[in-house]
Design a protein around this motif. Structure first.
Motif, mmCIF file in Angstrom:
data_model
loop_
_atom_site.group_PDB
_atom_site.id
_atom_site.type_symbol
_atom_site.label_atom_id
_atom_site.label_comp_id
_atom_site.label_asym_id
_atom_site.label_seq_id
_atom_site.Cartn_x
_atom_site.Cartn_y
_atom_site.Cartn_z
ATOM 1 N N ASP A 112 -44.383 36.179 10.657
ATOM 2 C CA ASP A 112 -45.421 35.243 11.545
ATOM 3 C C ASP A 112 -46.075 36.111 12.609
ATOM 4 O OD1 ASP A 112 -43.334 35.396 13.279
ATOM 5 O OD2 ASP A 112 -43.417 33.473 13.654
ATOM 6 N N GLY A 113 -45.932 37.609 12.740
ATOM 7 C CA GLY A 113 -46.573 38.291 13.748
ATOM 8 C C GLY A 113 -45.888 38.343 15.237
ATOM 9 N N THR A 114 -44.724 38.015 15.013
ATOM 10 C CA THR A 114 -43.759 37.869 16.180
ATOM 11 C C THR A 114 -43.921 39.345 16.783
ATOM 12 O OG1 THR A 114 -42.353 36.063 15.356
ATOM 13 C CG2 THR A 114 -41.365 37.672 17.113
ATOM 14 N N ALA A 115 -43.777 40.292 16.018
ATOM 15 C CA ALA A 115 -43.561 41.682 16.565
ATOM 16 C C ALA A 115 -45.132 41.988 17.477
ATOM 17 C CB ALA A 115 -43.394 42.674 15.510
ATOM 18 N N GLU A 116 -46.075 41.712 16.732
ATOM 19 C CA GLU A 116 -47.382 42.145 17.447
ATOM 20 C C GLU A 116 -47.591 41.377 18.909
ATOM 21 O OE1 GLU A 116 -47.088 41.445 14.282
ATOM 22 O OE2 GLU A 116 -47.847 43.222 13.103
ATOM 23 N N ILE A 117 -47.224 40.191 18.613
ATOM 24 C CA ILE A 117 -47.255 39.212 19.747
ATOM 25 C C ILE A 117 -46.310 39.488 21.002
ATOM 26 C CG2 ILE A 117 -46.805 36.888 20.633
ATOM 27 C CD1 ILE A 117 -47.757 35.907 17.966
ATOM 28 N N ALA A 118 -45.083 39.910 20.638
ATOM 29 C CA ALA A 118 -44.145 40.440 21.626
ATOM 30 C C ALA A 118 -44.685 42.084 22.192
ATOM 31 C CB ALA A 118 -42.967 40.531 20.957
ATOM 32 N N ARG A 119 -45.387 42.626 21.375
ATOM 33 C CA ARG A 119 -45.876 43.887 21.739
ATOM 34 C C ARG A 119 -46.859 43.753 22.853
ATOM 35 N NH1 ARG A 119 -45.887 46.545 16.925
ATOM 36 N NH2 ARG A 119 -43.615 47.217 16.984
ATOM 37 N N ALA A 120 -47.746 42.766 22.468
ATOM 38 C CA ALA A 120 -48.872 42.499 23.260
ATOM 39 C C ALA A 120 -48.384 42.030 24.419
ATOM 40 C CB ALA A 120 -50.034 41.495 22.552
ATOM 41 N N ALA A 121 -47.387 41.257 24.520
ATOM 42 C CA ALA A 121 -46.951 40.684 25.979
ATOM 43 C C ALA A 121 -46.386 41.808 26.566
ATOM 44 C CB ALA A 121 -45.857 39.591 25.563
ATOM 45 N N GLY A 122 -45.981 43.094 26.244
ATOM 46 C CA GLY A 122 -45.528 44.152 27.004
ATOM 47 C C GLY A 122 -44.009 44.315 26.683
ATOM 48 N N ALA A 123 -43.402 43.886 25.608
ATOM 49 C CA ALA A 123 -42.066 44.500 25.292
ATOM 50 C C ALA A 123 -42.140 45.573 24.195
ATOM 51 C CB ALA A 123 -41.259 43.098 24.517
ATOM 52 N N ARG A 124 -40.942 46.239 24.170
ATOM 53 C CA ARG A 124 -40.860 47.340 23.260
ATOM 54 C C ARG A 124 -40.082 46.317 22.040
ATOM 55 N NH1 ARG A 124 -38.505 52.635 24.718
ATOM 56 N NH2 ARG A 124 -38.486 53.948 22.817
ATOM 57 N N VAL A 125 -40.818 46.788 20.952
ATOM 58 C CA VAL A 125 -40.385 46.285 19.688
ATOM 59 C C VAL A 125 -39.601 46.974 18.764
ATOM 60 C CG1 VAL A 125 -41.200 44.652 17.946
ATOM 61 C CG2 VAL A 125 -42.217 44.330 20.334
ATOM 62 N N LEU A 126 -38.613 46.549 18.320
ATOM 63 C CA LEU A 126 -37.997 47.216 16.909
ATOM 64 C C LEU A 126 -38.157 46.210 15.681
ATOM 65 C CD1 LEU A 126 -34.743 48.865 18.059
ATOM 66 C CD2 LEU A 126 -36.891 49.938 17.897
ATOM 67 N N SER A 127 -38.587 46.598 14.729
ATOM 68 C CA SER A 127 -39.006 45.807 13.772
ATOM 69 C C SER A 127 -38.093 46.221 12.209
ATOM 70 C CB SER A 127 -40.342 46.081 13.198
ATOM 71 O OG SER A 127 -41.268 45.286 13.971
ATOM 72 N N LEU A 128 -37.212 45.205 11.988
ATOM 73 C CA LEU A 128 -36.207 45.483 11.127
ATOM 74 C C LEU A 128 -37.256 44.871 9.805
ATOM 75 C CD1 LEU A 128 -32.916 43.810 12.616
ATOM 76 C CD2 LEU A 128 -33.410 46.015 12.229
ATOM 77 N N PRO A 129 -36.830 45.743 8.638
ATOM 78 C CA PRO A 129 -37.806 45.654 7.396
ATOM 79 C C PRO A 129 -37.500 44.288 6.977
ATOM 80 C CG PRO A 129 -36.061 47.156 7.081
ATOM 81 C CD PRO A 129 -36.168 46.912 8.597
ATOM 82 N N PHE A 130 -36.269 43.965 7.016
ATOM 83 C CA PHE A 130 -35.945 42.332 6.543
ATOM 84 C C PHE A 130 -34.857 41.683 7.355
ATOM 85 C CE2 PHE A 130 -34.137 45.945 3.909
ATOM 86 C CZ PHE A 130 -32.586 45.806 4.608
ATOM 87 N N ASN A 131 -34.664 40.670 7.238
ATOM 88 C CA ASN A 131 -33.716 39.792 7.958
ATOM 89 C C ASN A 131 -32.338 40.221 8.063
ATOM 90 O OD1 ASN A 131 -32.198 36.906 8.223
ATOM 91 N ND2 ASN A 131 -33.735 37.112 9.730
ATOM 92 N N LEU A 132 -31.764 40.418 9.088
ATOM 93 C CA LEU A 132 -30.327 40.792 9.158
ATOM 94 C C LEU A 132 -29.359 39.716 9.849
ATOM 95 C CD1 LEU A 132 -30.151 44.502 10.167
ATOM 96 C CD2 LEU A 132 -30.086 43.450 7.805
ATOM 97 N N GLY A 133 -30.003 38.703 10.399
ATOM 98 C CA GLY A 133 -29.252 37.866 11.140
ATOM 99 C C GLY A 133 -29.186 38.189 12.730
ATOM 100 N N VAL A 134 -28.840 37.232 13.410
ATOM 101 C CA VAL A 134 -28.774 37.548 14.987
ATOM 102 C C VAL A 134 -27.644 38.771 14.998
ATOM 103 C CG1 VAL A 134 -28.053 36.541 17.097
ATOM 104 C CG2 VAL A 134 -29.455 35.092 15.445
ATOM 105 N N GLY A 135 -26.495 38.849 14.408
ATOM 106 C CA GLY A 135 -25.597 39.662 14.365
ATOM 107 C C GLY A 135 -26.141 41.252 14.289
ATOM 108 N N GLY A 136 -26.687 41.395 12.927
ATOM 109 C CA GLY A 136 -27.336 42.478 12.857
ATOM 110 C C GLY A 136 -28.433 43.112 13.768
ATOM 111 N N ALA A 137 -29.353 41.795 14.276
ATOM 112 C CA ALA A 137 -30.120 42.309 15.458
ATOM 113 C C ALA A 137 -29.545 42.638 16.556
ATOM 114 C CB ALA A 137 -31.088 41.059 15.436
#
Lengths: 136, 260
Positions: B63-88
């Motif tokens: 849902d574009g979380t990465a772009e929104i976070a980046r625009a808000a000034g965060a460094r963003v690491l985008s995982l290609p698919f869902n790994l769960g909170v532990g993986g993140a």
């Protein structure tokens, strides 16, 4: 046992072994995954050719109905194969997770490099940044 | 894993006594489809701890979380698919290790944690390796009832015994990890379900790390809703119990030498 069923048993066992070997030959199935299947196929062939081995083994182990021994061994083999698949799947998931992390790191690193390049003086603000070009 | 069998030592790491500088703090925000709240969370973090780096781990959002976070000034690491909170989180801990951050603070992306508490959590890291922002320790107003609350109590008691501390909230997603914990978690952070909470604490306690709690207030979620269904709570307790038992059965992980 009629000769027909005797032949049927041997043919079935041979077909199973041929299928396993063919898959291994084509490298569709790696040896370590084929081990238990091969063991099963060879056991089936032995019993098909020498049915008395089954009766002998059943008496040795105290199994009243020899066919029950067949079921027991077959289920045991299937169990081992499933367990091996589960372990393999876990290993693959772990590797995949690793790759996903690597992909995220590289994505971030590229982005950092591109923005550093864009900020460098004397360079045209090129389209290298590729805004919104998410790696998915 | 590539880093199996690395040199490890249980001795306190050299820099144990030096308090972390603000610029050595990495705030990790695991986010899965949190486009509604992630921008506010990132801005709150940057305001509360301006010298720290805010790292959003986009856990395969669509849902574009990465772009929104980046625009808000965060460094963003985008995982290609869902790994769960532990993986993140493991991705975050590895990032911290590879980029020289000594402290990692985990903050949820749904806005229920107050970024102004980050400084208090980090401040306690002098005495402890892991500081949990507890929703139930004194003064907190977070209200959970029924089976889920009992499940949390049982878990807190069990983990607390291992950590030799009275713990009230072991499933909190608001945690600060000091240098020794970062070294440990970059090496082995459980990526399974509930691995980021219960199992991680068990691994840390068994490695000899000190776990502390600080009371924090929970804010209303800015998006999404918590799950309170009794059946879900029971399943949750069962899975957590299994995670706990498995974690105690696993071989102890000594703390990886930070220089490794």
């Amino acid at each position: 046992m009629s000769p027909a069923t005797y032949i049927l048993g041997i043919v079935a066992a041979l077909l199973a072994i041929a299928a396993i070997v063919e898959l291994m030959r084509r490298r569709t199935l790696r040896e370590r995954h084929a081990v238990w299947w091969l063991v099963g196929g060879i056991l089936a062939l032995i019993i098909a050719v020498f049915p008395q081995t089954l009766t002998w083994a059943a008496r040795l182990l105290g199994v009243v109905a020899p066919t029950n021994l067949v079921f027991f061994v077959a289920i045991g083999l299937l169990f081992l194969v499933s367990l091996q698949y589960g372990a393999e799947l876990t290993r693959i998931e772990d590797k995949m997770r690793h790759l996903a992390e690597q992909s995220a790191y590289h994505d971030d690193r590229l982005r950092q490099l591109e923005s550093a390049q864009d900020d460098a003086p004397g360079r045209a603000a090129g389209d290298a940044a590729g805004d919104g070009d998410e790696a998915r | 894993m590539a880093d199996h069998g690395m040199r490890v030592s249980t001795a306190p790491v050299e820099f144990g006594d030096v308090p972390p500088a603000p610029s050595e703090v990495l705030v990790v925000v695991p986010a899965l489809n949190e486009s509604g709240s992630v921008a506010a969370v990132v801005r709150g973090i940057r305001e509360a701890v301006p010298d720290a780096l805010c790292l959003v781990i986009d856990d395969g959002s669509t849902d574009g979380t990465a772009e929104i976070a980046r625009a808000a000034g965060a460094r963003v690491l985008s995982l290609p698919f869902n790994l769960g909170v532990g993986g993140a989180m493991r991705t975050g801990f590895r990032f911290a290790r590879d980029h020289g951050y000594r402290v990692v603070v985990q903050v949820d992306a749904d806005g229920q944690h107050d970024p102004r508490d980050i400084a208090r959590l980090v401040g306690r890291l002098g005495d402890a390796d892991i500081v949990i922002g507890s929703r139930f320790a004194g003064g907190a107003s977070y209200d959970v009832r029924g089976p889920r609350r009992w499940a949390m109590r049982v878990l807190a008691w069990a983990v607390g015994r291992l950590a030799r501390r009275r713990l009230t909230d072991v499933t909190s997603g608001f945690k600060a990890a000091g240098p020794r914990a970062v070294a440990l978690f970059a090496h082995t952070f459980p990526a399974e379900y509930l691995g980021d909470t219960v199992e991680a604490l068990v691994i840390a306690a068994r490695a000899g790390l000190q776990v502390e709690e600080v009371a924090v207030d929970m804010r209303e979620r800015q998006a999404g809703r918590p799950s309170h269904h009794p059946v879900r709570a029971t399943v949750y307790l069962l899975r957590a119990g299994i995670a706990f038992l498995l974690a105690t059965l696993q071989p102890r992980v000594p703390i990886e030498s930070a220089s490794a």
